[in-house]
Enzyme design. Structure first.
Site, short mmCIF file in Angstrom:
data_model
loop_
_atom_site.label_atom_id
_atom_site.label_comp_id
_atom_site.label_asym_id
_atom_site.label_seq_id
_atom_site.Cartn_x
_atom_site.Cartn_y
_atom_site.Cartn_z
N ASN A 13 -10.11 71.75 38.36
CA ASN A 13 -9.75 71.60 36.94
C ASN A 13 -11.00 71.58 36.07
OD1 ASN A 13 -6.77 71.25 36.33
ND2 ASN A 13 -7.00 69.99 38.16
N MET A 89 -10.96 59.64 40.94
CA MET A 89 -10.08 58.84 41.80
C MET A 89 -10.38 57.34 41.77
SD MET A 89 -8.07 61.16 42.72
CE MET A 89 -7.06 60.40 43.99
N ARG A 90 -10.94 56.85 40.67
CA ARG A 90 -11.16 55.41 40.51
C ARG A 90 -10.25 54.89 39.42
NH1 ARG A 90 -13.16 53.25 44.59
NH2 ARG A 90 -13.79 51.45 43.38
N ASN A 106 -6.27 62.81 30.66
CA ASN A 106 -6.17 62.94 32.12
C ASN A 106 -5.16 64.03 32.46
OD1 ASN A 106 -6.41 62.14 34.95
ND2 ASN A 106 -4.39 61.19 34.73
N HIS A 108 -2.42 64.99 35.44
CA HIS A 108 -1.72 64.39 36.57
C HIS A 108 -0.75 65.43 37.14
CE1 HIS A 108 0.11 61.33 39.05
NE2 HIS A 108 1.29 61.80 38.68
N ASP A 144 -1.56 56.57 34.82
CA ASP A 144 -0.69 57.72 34.60
C ASP A 144 0.37 57.46 33.53
OD1 ASP A 144 -2.13 59.10 36.56
OD2 ASP A 144 -0.84 58.38 38.16
N GLU A 173 -1.98 73.72 36.37
CA GLU A 173 -2.95 72.75 35.83
C GLU A 173 -4.12 73.46 35.16
OE1 GLU A 173 -4.21 69.52 38.45
OE2 GLU A 173 -2.43 69.80 39.67
#
Ligand code: GRF
Length: 203
Positions: A13, A89-90, A106, A108, A144, A173
């Protein structure tokens, strides 16, 4: 607008955003790619594209708050206006999220509010969905969640596996994220009463 992309992994992405922003007409410049992992494949691809990169290793900090403070300081030192999470990924602390309220987005891999969290493709298949997709949203403290900027849907085939489905979603995406970033960076998309507001002209 100066944009930072936060990654933890391969950064496909991120690459889509970098490629879109290479167009002089694009309303944002990718000024920094920041990873919490030194071995993130995306760092190599960002450097190849001539983008400044930084690693802030979460394992070097005693708490999430200290890690987030280090990232925040770096972003502010680089005069970043907008943050794009792209496979980062935090979990972020409420303080960090508030500090970038309406300036952090973000992507998702599901049609939110369905399937927040991990393993979205497995879960969409398990639920017998015939449509799946991806969402770009403003980031809020709850994972999310947040005002949705845009979504793209893909069909689910009866013989799909998580792998085949994730590839189809990933292609979507890569189309959706640059469009959503352009809307936000240009000021055409803002948040009003915790919903997306689209402006016909620049506000
Ligand atoms: C993407 O599916 C994204 O939606 C999710 O993590 C994955 C990251 O892939 N948040 P990449 O690093 O952008 O290739």
């Amino acid at each position: 607008k100066r944009v930072a992309i936060l990654i933890s992994g391969r950064g496909s992405n991120m690459t889509a955003l970098i490629e879109a922003a290479a167009d002089p007409e694009f309303p944002a410049e990718i000024a920094l790619v920041l990873s919490n992992r030194a071995d993130a494949g995306g760092l190599v691809r960002a450097a190849e594209a001539g983008i400044a990169t930084a690693v802030i290793d979460h394992k070097a900090y005693g708490s999430r708050a200290e890690f987030d403070a280090a990232m925040d300081a770096r972003l502010r030192a680089e005069n970043i206006d907008l943050v794009c999470l792209a496979g980062f990924m935090r979990l972020l602390t409420d303080g960090f999220v508030e500090g970038w309220r309406d300036r952090m987005i973000n992507i998702h891999p599901s049609l939110l509010p369905l399937f927040p969290g991990l393993h979205t493709h497995e879960r969409a298949l398990e639920a017998g969905m015939r449509l799946h997709g991806c969402t770009v949203h403003f980031v809020r403290a709850q994972m999310d969640s947040g005002p949705i900027i845009g979504q793209a849907a893909v069909p689910i085939a009866l013989d799909d596996t998580p792998d085949t489905l994730s590839k189809r979603v990933l292609t979507a995406e890569h189309q959706l994220y640059p469009l959503a970033l352009a809307l936000v960076a240009s000021g055409l998309a803002t948040v009003e009463d915790e919903r997306l507001k689209l402006h016909e002209d620049l506000p």
